[in-house]
Scaffold this motif. Structure first.
Motif, PDB file in Angstrom:
ATOM      1  N   LEU A 203      -1.836  -3.780  -1.840  1.00  0.00           N
ATOM      2  CA  LEU A 203      -2.189  -4.378  -3.132  1.00  0.00           C
ATOM      3  C   LEU A 203      -2.714  -5.796  -2.947  1.00  0.00           C
ATOM      4  CD1 LEU A 203       0.834  -3.158  -5.307  1.00  0.00           C
ATOM      5  CD2 LEU A 203      -1.546  -2.374  -5.442  1.00  0.00           C
ATOM      6  N   LEU A 204      -2.083  -6.543  -2.053  1.00  0.00           N
ATOM      7  CA  LEU A 204      -2.514  -7.912  -1.820  1.00  0.00           C
ATOM      8  C   LEU A 204      -3.895  -7.946  -1.178  1.00  0.00           C
ATOM      9  CD1 LEU A 204      -1.679 -10.834  -2.095  1.00  0.00           C
ATOM     10  CD2 LEU A 204      -0.471 -10.659   0.085  1.00  0.00           C
ATOM     11  N   ALA A 205      -4.132  -7.048  -0.215  1.00  0.00           N
ATOM     12  CA  ALA A 205      -5.449  -6.996   0.415  1.00  0.00           C
ATOM     13  C   ALA A 205      -6.529  -6.662  -0.609  1.00  0.00           C
ATOM     14  CB  ALA A 205      -5.446  -5.960   1.540  1.00  0.00           C
ATOM     15  N   LEU A 206      -6.208  -5.776  -1.540  1.00  0.00           N
ATOM     16  CA  LEU A 206      -7.166  -5.427  -2.588  1.00  0.00           C
ATOM     17  C   LEU A 206      -7.450  -6.629  -3.485  1.00  0.00           C
ATOM     18  CD1 LEU A 206      -8.811  -3.154  -3.919  1.00  0.00           C
ATOM     19  CD2 LEU A 206      -6.800  -2.629  -5.307  1.00  0.00           C
ATOM     20  N   ALA A 207      -6.381  -7.361  -3.842  1.00  0.00           N
ATOM     21  CA  ALA A 207      -6.550  -8.535  -4.713  1.00  0.00           C
ATOM     22  C   ALA A 207      -7.343  -9.640  -4.035  1.00  0.00           C
ATOM     23  CB  ALA A 207      -5.176  -9.048  -5.143  1.00  0.00           C
ATOM     24  N   LEU A 208      -7.240  -9.727  -2.710  1.00  0.00           N
ATOM     25  CA  LEU A 208      -7.898 -10.798  -1.966  1.00  0.00           C
ATOM     26  C   LEU A 208      -9.251 -10.381  -1.389  1.00  0.00           C
ATOM     27  CD1 LEU A 208      -4.804 -12.117   0.039  1.00  0.00           C
ATOM     28  CD2 LEU A 208      -5.889 -13.229  -1.924  1.00  0.00           C
ATOM     29  N   ALA A 209      -9.684  -9.185  -1.700  1.00  0.00           N
ATOM     30  CA  ALA A 209     -10.859  -8.609  -1.028  1.00  0.00           C
ATOM     31  C   ALA A 209     -12.080  -9.507  -1.075  1.00  0.00           C
ATOM     32  CB  ALA A 209     -11.177  -7.252  -1.632  1.00  0.00           C
ATOM     33  N   HIS A 210     -12.264 -10.238  -2.166  1.00  0.00           N
ATOM     34  CA  HIS A 210     -13.457 -11.076  -2.304  1.00  0.00           C
ATOM     35  C   HIS A 210     -13.155 -12.563  -2.138  1.00  0.00           C
ATOM     36  CE1 HIS A 210     -15.668  -7.534  -3.454  1.00  0.00           C
ATOM     37  NE2 HIS A 210     -14.773  -7.262  -4.392  1.00  0.00           N
ATOM     38  N   ARG A 211     -11.960 -12.881  -1.692  1.00  0.00           N
ATOM     39  CA  ARG A 211     -11.622 -14.260  -1.400  1.00  0.00           C
ATOM     40  C   ARG A 211     -12.150 -14.627  -0.011  1.00  0.00           C
ATOM     41  NH1 ARG A 211      -9.839 -17.689  -5.099  1.00  0.00           N
ATOM     42  NH2 ARG A 211      -8.574 -18.707  -3.509  1.00  0.00           N
ATOM     43  N   PRO A 212     -12.249 -15.919   0.308  1.00  0.00           N
ATOM     44  CA  PRO A 212     -12.803 -16.311   1.613  1.00  0.00           C
ATOM     45  C   PRO A 212     -11.954 -15.893   2.806  1.00  0.00           C
ATOM     46  CG  PRO A 212     -12.860 -18.148   0.062  1.00  0.00           C
ATOM     47  CD  PRO A 212     -12.038 -17.080  -0.577  1.00  0.00           C
ATOM     48  N   LEU A 213     -10.640 -15.674   2.596  1.00  0.00           N
ATOM     49  CA  LEU A 213      -9.754 -15.444   3.730  1.00  0.00           C
ATOM     50  C   LEU A 213      -8.665 -14.433   3.386  1.00  0.00           C
ATOM     51  CD1 LEU A 213      -8.552 -16.233   6.549  1.00  0.00           C
ATOM     52  CD2 LEU A 213      -7.285 -18.041   5.345  1.00  0.00           C
ATOM     53  N   ILE A 214      -8.433 -13.500   4.323  1.00  0.00           N
ATOM     54  CA  ILE A 214      -7.242 -12.647   4.307  1.00  0.00           C
ATOM     55  C   ILE A 214      -6.503 -12.894   5.610  1.00  0.00           C
ATOM     56  CG2 ILE A 214      -6.370 -10.284   4.422  1.00  0.00           C
ATOM     57  CD1 ILE A 214      -8.499  -9.413   2.524  1.00  0.00           C
ATOM     58  N   ARG A 215      -5.199 -13.128   5.506  1.00  0.00           N
ATOM     59  CA  ARG A 215      -4.357 -13.347   6.687  1.00  0.00           C
ATOM     60  C   ARG A 215      -3.409 -12.168   6.868  1.00  0.00           C
ATOM     61  NH1 ARG A 215      -0.782 -18.017   6.149  1.00  0.00           N
ATOM     62  NH2 ARG A 215      -0.908 -17.836   3.886  1.00  0.00           N
ATOM     63  N   LEU A 216      -3.247 -11.720   8.089  1.00  0.00           N
ATOM     64  CA  LEU A 216      -2.244 -10.715   8.436  1.00  0.00           C
ATOM     65  C   LEU A 216      -1.317 -11.331   9.460  1.00  0.00           C
ATOM     66  CD1 LEU A 216      -1.059  -7.829   8.466  1.00  0.00           C
ATOM     67  CD2 LEU A 216      -2.733  -7.274  10.258  1.00  0.00           C
ATOM     68  N   GLY A 217      -0.035 -11.436   9.117  1.00  0.00           N
ATOM     69  CA  GLY A 217       0.953 -12.010  10.008  1.00  0.00           C
ATOM     70  C   GLY A 217       1.879 -10.942  10.569  1.00  0.00           C
ATOM     71  N   LEU A 218       1.926 -10.819  11.887  1.00  0.00           N
ATOM     72  CA  LEU A 218       2.761  -9.824  12.557  1.00  0.00           C
ATOM     73  C   LEU A 218       3.926 -10.506  13.252  1.00  0.00           C
ATOM     74  CD1 LEU A 218      -0.127  -7.744  14.145  1.00  0.00           C
ATOM     75  CD2 LEU A 218       1.118  -7.243  12.026  1.00  0.00           C
ATOM     76  N   HIS A 219       5.102  -9.872  13.173  1.00  0.00           N
ATOM     77  CA  HIS A 219       6.317 -10.420  13.767  1.00  0.00           C
ATOM     78  C   HIS A 219       6.890  -9.431  14.783  1.00  0.00           C
ATOM     79  CE1 HIS A 219       5.870 -12.812  10.114  1.00  0.00           C
ATOM     80  NE2 HIS A 219       6.664 -13.722  10.660  1.00  0.00           N
ATOM     81  N   PRO A 220       7.617  -9.913  15.779  1.00  0.00           N
ATOM     82  CA  PRO A 220       8.138  -9.024  16.822  1.00  0.00           C
ATOM     83  C   PRO A 220       8.846  -7.764  16.313  1.00  0.00           C
ATOM     84  CG  PRO A 220       8.457 -11.293  17.482  1.00  0.00           C
ATOM     85  CD  PRO A 220       7.908 -11.339  16.084  1.00  0.00           C
ATOM     86  N   GLU A 237      -8.586  -2.225  10.773  1.00  0.00           N
ATOM     87  CA  GLU A 237      -9.807  -1.428  10.892  1.00  0.00           C
ATOM     88  C   GLU A 237     -10.592  -1.415   9.584  1.00  0.00           C
ATOM     89  OE1 GLU A 237     -11.167   2.845  12.766  1.00  0.00           O
ATOM     90  OE2 GLU A 237      -9.147   2.671  11.908  1.00  0.00           O
ATOM     91  N   ARG A 238      -9.882  -1.266   8.479  1.00  0.00           N
ATOM     92  CA  ARG A 238     -10.550  -1.242   7.169  1.00  0.00           C
ATOM     93  C   ARG A 238     -11.175  -2.597   6.838  1.00  0.00           C
ATOM     94  NH1 ARG A 238      -6.416  -0.106   4.609  1.00  0.00           N
ATOM     95  NH2 ARG A 238      -5.938  -2.078   3.549  1.00  0.00           N
ATOM     96  N   LEU A 239     -10.432  -3.683   7.101  1.00  0.00           N
ATOM     97  CA  LEU A 239     -10.925  -5.008   6.733  1.00  0.00           C
ATOM     98  C   LEU A 239     -12.086  -5.462   7.612  1.00  0.00           C
ATOM     99  CD1 LEU A 239      -7.564  -6.826   5.951  1.00  0.00           C
ATOM    100  CD2 LEU A 239      -9.341  -6.147   4.318  1.00  0.00           C
ATOM    101  N   LEU A 240     -12.126  -4.995   8.834  1.00  0.00           N
ATOM    102  CA  LEU A 240     -13.216  -5.411   9.721  1.00  0.00           C
ATOM    103  C   LEU A 240     -14.573  -4.883   9.265  1.00  0.00           C
ATOM    104  CD1 LEU A 240     -11.638  -5.192  13.288  1.00  0.00           C
ATOM    105  CD2 LEU A 240     -12.225  -7.242  11.989  1.00  0.00           C
ATOM    106  N   ALA A 241     -14.567  -3.898   8.383  1.00  0.00           N
ATOM    107  CA  ALA A 241     -15.832  -3.406   7.840  1.00  0.00           C
ATOM    108  C   ALA A 241     -16.471  -4.418   6.900  1.00  0.00           C
ATOM    109  CB  ALA A 241     -15.605  -2.084   7.106  1.00  0.00           C
ATOM    110  N   THR A 242     -15.661  -5.326   6.364  1.00  0.00           N
ATOM    111  CA  THR A 242     -16.175  -6.286   5.371  1.00  0.00           C
ATOM    112  C   THR A 242     -15.881  -7.735   5.730  1.00  0.00           C
ATOM    113  OG1 THR A 242     -14.110  -5.983   4.119  1.00  0.00           O
ATOM    114  CG2 THR A 242     -16.013  -4.651   3.456  1.00  0.00           C
TER     115      THR A 242
END
Length: 269
Positions: A203-220, A237-242
Motif C-alpha cells: 500500500l505504501l509503495a502504491l501511495a509513493l509511486a509518483h513521489r521522487p523517492l521510495i525507500r526499502l529498508g531490510l533488517h537481518p 523487481e516491480r519498482l525497477l520497471a519505473t
C-alpha cells in the motif's frame, strides 16, 4: 517511459541493509545476495561500529564491506552501539517508542554532547579503515532534540527518519530540508507483523509511486522468513520497471544539485 525520457528523470529506489555488524554479517550478506539475484543494484549498508551484540568475524565483515565499496555501494554510519541506554521519561509516547517499538533507539534521548561524542567515535572508526561516509541514520530511525543538535556539527549530506529523507546542510550548502518518503519495512520479529507488513509495504509503495523517492529498508531478521524475502525481491523487481536504483548518498547529491527537495529546516520529524 517515452523514448526521449531520461532514466535520470525517473523517481528513485534506495535499498538499504540495516544493522550491519560482525554478529549480523551472515544475515546481511544473504540479504544483499537476495537483492542482487533480482538486479545488480547499488545498496546502502548501515554499519554499526560497536554493535551491542557480540559475536561474528569482524575481519570477514570488513572484507565484505570493502568489496561492497568497490562495486559502488555506500556505507552509512548507523549509530555507535545500536542500543538505547538513556534514562526514560514518564510520558506514554516516549515509553512506547523506546520500549514497545524498539529498545535499540540509541539516539532517541541522548543529550547533544553525548550524541556528538558517539557520532565522532563512529566517524573515527570509519576513518581508521579509510571508508567514506556521507550519511548518518539513527538506529530505529529515532532521534531526540539532542541528536538533531549534534548533527549540525558534522558534515553529513543526509539523515533519514522513518517518514523523511532529510537533506542536511553539508559544508557550505545552506540549511537543508526534508522529503516525505516513509520507508517500506518488514516487522519480522512477531507473527502478526510478518503477516501485515508486506501488505502495508504494498500500500505504501502504491501511495509513493509518483513521489521522487521510495525507500526499502531490510533488517537481518527478514532473511529468516522466505515469504518476506520473496516479497522484497518481487517489490524491487516491480519498482525497477519505473524507478532508478541508487544509494542514499547518490540521491542526496541529486537533491543537492537540484535544490528541489528543501521544504523546511531539518529537525525532529
Amino acid at each position: 517511459m517515452c523514448p526521449t525520457e531520461s532514466r535520470d528523470a525517473r523517481p528513485v529506489l534506495c535499498v538499504s541493509v540495516h544493522d550491519v555488524a560482525p554478529a549480523t554479517w551472515d544475515e546481511c550478506a544473504r540479504l544483499a545476495q537476495a537483492m542482487r539475484a533480482v538486479a545488480d543494484l547499488p545498496l546502502s549498508w548501515l554499519v554499526v561500529p560497536q554493535y551491542h551484540r557480540a559475536g561474528g568475524d569482524a575481519a570477514r565483515m570488513e572484507a565484505g564491506l570493502e568489496r561492497a565499496l568497490a562495486r559502488g555501494d555506500e556505507l552509512v554510519l548507523h549509530g555507535f552501539t545500536h542500543l538505547d541506554t538513556a534514562p526514560r521519561g514518564p510520558g506514554l509516547g516516549e515509553r512506547f517508542l523506546r520500549g514497545s517499538y524498539s529498545i535499540e533507539g540509541e539516539f532517541a534521548a541522548l543529550p547533544a554532547e553525548e550524541a556528538a561524542r558517539r557520532i565522532q567515535r563512529g566517524l573515527d572508526w570509519f576513518a581508521e579503515r579509510g571508508w567514506p561516509v556521507r550519511g548518518f541514520v539513527p538506529p530505529a530511525w529515532l532521534m531526540g532534540e539532542g541528536a538533531w543538535e549534534a548533527l549540525r556539527g558534522f558534515d553529513f549530506d543526509y539523515t533519514t527518519t522513518w517518514k523523511h529523507f532529510h537533506l542536511l546542510h553539508g559544508a557550505g550548502r545552506g540549511s537543508g530540508g526534508a522529503l516525505l518518503s516513509p520507508s517500506l519495512v518488514y516487522a519480522a520479529r512477531n507473527r502478526s507483523g510478518r503477516l501485515a507488513s508486506p501488505l502495508l509495504a504494498d500500500l505504501l509503495a502504491l501511495a509513493l509511486a509518483h513521489r521522487p523517492l521510495i525507500r526499502l529498508g531490510l533488517h537481518p531478521p527478514d532473511v529468516r522468513y522466505p515469504r518476506l524475502l520473496r516479497h522484497a525481491q518481487a517489490t524491487v523487481e516491480r519498482l525497477l520497471a519505473t524507478h532508478t536504483a541508487m544509494t542514499k548518498a547518490a540521491f542526496a547529491r541529486r537533491l543537492l544539485a537540484s535544490n528541489s527537495a528543501v521544504t523546511y529546516q531539518y529537525g525532529p520529524q
